[in-house]
Design an enzyme around this catalytic site. Structure first.
Site, PDB file in Angstrom:
ATOM      1  CD  GLU A  68     -40.859  -4.735  -3.418  1.00  0.00           C
ATOM      2  OE1 GLU A  68     -41.944  -4.579  -4.028  1.00  0.00           O
ATOM      3  OE2 GLU A  68     -40.713  -4.479  -2.213  1.00  0.00           O
ATOM      4  NE  ARG A 272     -47.389   1.775  -1.531  1.00  0.00           N
ATOM      5  CZ  ARG A 272     -46.536   1.481  -2.497  1.00  0.00           C
ATOM      6  NH1 ARG A 272     -46.440   2.253  -3.555  1.00  0.00           N
ATOM      7  NH2 ARG A 272     -45.773   0.409  -2.411  1.00  0.00           N
ATOM      8  N   GLY A 313     -52.362   1.569 -10.710  1.00  0.00           N
ATOM      9  CA  GLY A 313     -51.631   1.502 -11.964  1.00  0.00           C
ATOM     10  C   GLY A 313     -51.669   2.758 -12.801  1.00  0.00           C
ATOM     11  CG  ASN A 338     -39.092   4.924  -6.187  1.00  0.00           C
ATOM     12  OD1 ASN A 338     -38.076   5.601  -6.098  1.00  0.00           O
ATOM     13  ND2 ASN A 338     -39.443   4.282  -7.287  1.00  0.00           N
ATOM     14  N   PRO A 339     -38.997   8.145  -4.582  1.00  0.00           N
ATOM     15  CG  PRO A 339     -37.047   9.354  -4.031  1.00  0.00           C
ATOM     16  CD  PRO A 339     -37.721   7.998  -3.845  1.00  0.00           C
ATOM     17  CG  LEU A 340     -35.572   6.889  -7.721  1.00  0.00           C
ATOM     18  CD1 LEU A 340     -34.903   5.534  -7.891  1.00  0.00           C
ATOM     19  CD2 LEU A 340     -34.555   8.008  -7.920  1.00  0.00           C
ATOM     20  CD  GLU A 341     -42.919   4.799 -10.144  1.00  0.00           C
ATOM     21  OE1 GLU A 341     -43.925   5.316  -9.597  1.00  0.00           O
ATOM     22  OE2 GLU A 341     -42.889   3.611 -10.506  1.00  0.00           O
TER      23      GLU A 341
END
Length: 441
Positions: A68, A272, A313, A338-341
């Site tokens: 977020e 994770r 990180g 999240n698959p966007l990265e």
């Protein structure tokens, strides 16, 4: 209204023990974050500020965790560019570090106060925000009550409602209405999310798309990337990232299946929760696999089977070491990650079927040809094997994922349009202050 609110808050907290969490945070969230806070800053959890309030208009932005926080950074940067101060609250040490690294001294960071009246009141008495912006899916009853009593507009941005949370709220419509009707605006990620918020009583609702698409790719330390790339050399790689319990051993089994077909194969596993690394390393060793742990600086030798990415990180580093990424919490756990990265960083995206929390993003990627869904370990092994063997197919998926991400951009502009009625008066206040025509507060 106050009596109704009191009943709603009490009911919400009773309800919070069930499927509503994380939509209802506060005390529940505080309990789950034990061990993830800085002891020297614990007083902030009780609303006791560790920094003075700057003069002038101020927006309170809340982002629960790392995802977020990353999503709202471009929005915060735009708000700061208008000459408006921002106090950003988060719930974890990791998200605090991300905010510090990406935003520096531009913002004031505080840990979010407990959702209890004394803590929230102290926080609001000190910061006196002109606007509250909440990211994604955190609805805190007492905080909403206190902000409402002070007539502070509250806007939910990048809003989403999982299947489970929506089903839970529908069972308590009176609580949902009492909470959601107090939001000045909901800016939802997808049409489905928007319809769900409206069904629960939120007005008005607009759809922006996912703010995470308008962020920059995860950063990387170039020296570390060059060092690990040199150690890996020409070996083929694939990665299993953001994995949850059970998925790491699935990835290890896939490695053992594929190793005879792809000599020198290196599997990168990024859990994770890195605090599980000791147990995972033991399990991998028991399975006859040689592991190099990133946190310990262990080198990747020619016979290393698994690079265990047990650091925080460095997702940008791990994703830049491969062109194939399985995204976890989708095979043995539910909800997805999240698959966007991965899509931004030139990887072909694979995932299990349980991706409900990111349904819209996955659907767009699948429709565009940038992602594929696998049912189980064997299907995952087959997909990885195919992509390792077929360079053109791999490159086509990578290009499709990147194109899909480009098509999805625009959420930041849409969110700023929705926020304009609340931001514009603060811009005027800021300019008046700069012009010497008065001070604030």
């Amino acid at each position: 209204m106050s009596e109704r609110w009191a009943r709603a808050v009490l009911s919400a907290y009773r309800f919070a023990g069930a499927a509503a969490y994380p939509l209802i945070g506060g005390y529940v969230g505080w309990r789950t974050n034990r061990g993830k806070e800085e002891r020297s800053r614990r007083r902030e959890r009780y609303g006791i500020a560790s920094r003075p309030r700057p003069h002038g208009p101020l927006v309170w932005v809340h982002a629960a965790s790392v995802g977020e926080t990353v999503a709202v950074i471009p929005l915060i940067e735009r708000i700061l560019g208008f000459g408006i101060h921002v106090v950003l609250t988060t719930g974890t040490v990791t998200s605090a570090r991300v905010a510090e690294e990406r935003l520096g001294d531009g913002i004031i960071h505080q840990y979010v106060p407990l959702d209890l009246k004394p803590a929230v009141s102290r926080f609001l008495d000190h910061w006196e925000p002109d606007l509250a912006i909440i990211a994604e899916s955190e609805i805190w009853p007492m905080t909403i009550l206190e902000l409402g009593a002070r007539r502070v507009p509250q806007v939910l941005v990048n809003g989403r409602l999982s299947d489970r949370s929506f089903a839970s709220w529908k069972k308590r419509p009176f609580i949902a209405e009492a909470l959601f009707e107090n939001l000045a605006h909901v800016v939802a990620q997808s049409e489905l999310d928007g319809e769900r918020f409206q069904a629960l009583g939120a007005r008005p609702v607009t759809v922006s798309g996912n703010l995470k698409v308008d962020t920059d790719p995860p950063p990387v330390d170039e020296k570390s990337l060059a060092d690990l790339s040199h150690q890996i050399g020409s070996r083929q790689t694939w990665a299993a990232v953001s994995t949850h319990e059970g998925e790491e051993m699935v990835a290890a089994e896939v490695h053992k299946i594929l190793r005879p077909r792809h000599k020198g194969l290196l599997t990168i596993i990024v859990p994770r929760h890195p605090n599980r690394a000791d147990a995972l390393a033991t399990e991998f060793a028991a399975a006859g696999l040689k592991v190099a742990r990133r946190s310990l600086g262990e080198p990747i030798d020619s016979d290393t089977d698994i690079l265990l990415g047990d650091t925080i990180g460095e997702m940008g580093l791990y994703l830049r070491l491969t062109e194939i990424a399985f995204v976890g919490r989708s095979l043995t756990s539910e909800g997805g990650q999240n698959p966007l990265e991965p899509a931004m960083l030139d990887t072909a995206v694979l995932a299990g079927r349980n991706v409900q929390n990111f349904r819209d993003s996955y659907q767009r990627l699948i429709d565009g040809g940038g992602a594929k869904i696998v049912r189980d370990r064997d299907m995952l092994a087959g997909a990885v094997n195919f992509l390792l063997k077929n360079k053109q197919a791999r490159e086509d998926m990578i290009a499709a994922a990147a194109a899909t991400v480009d098509d999805m951009r625009g959420a930041l502009a849409a969110t700023l349009r929705a926020l304009e009625p609340y931001i514009q008066p603060l811009i005027v206040k800021s300019r008046l202050k700069e012009g010497g025509n008065g001070s604030y507060p």
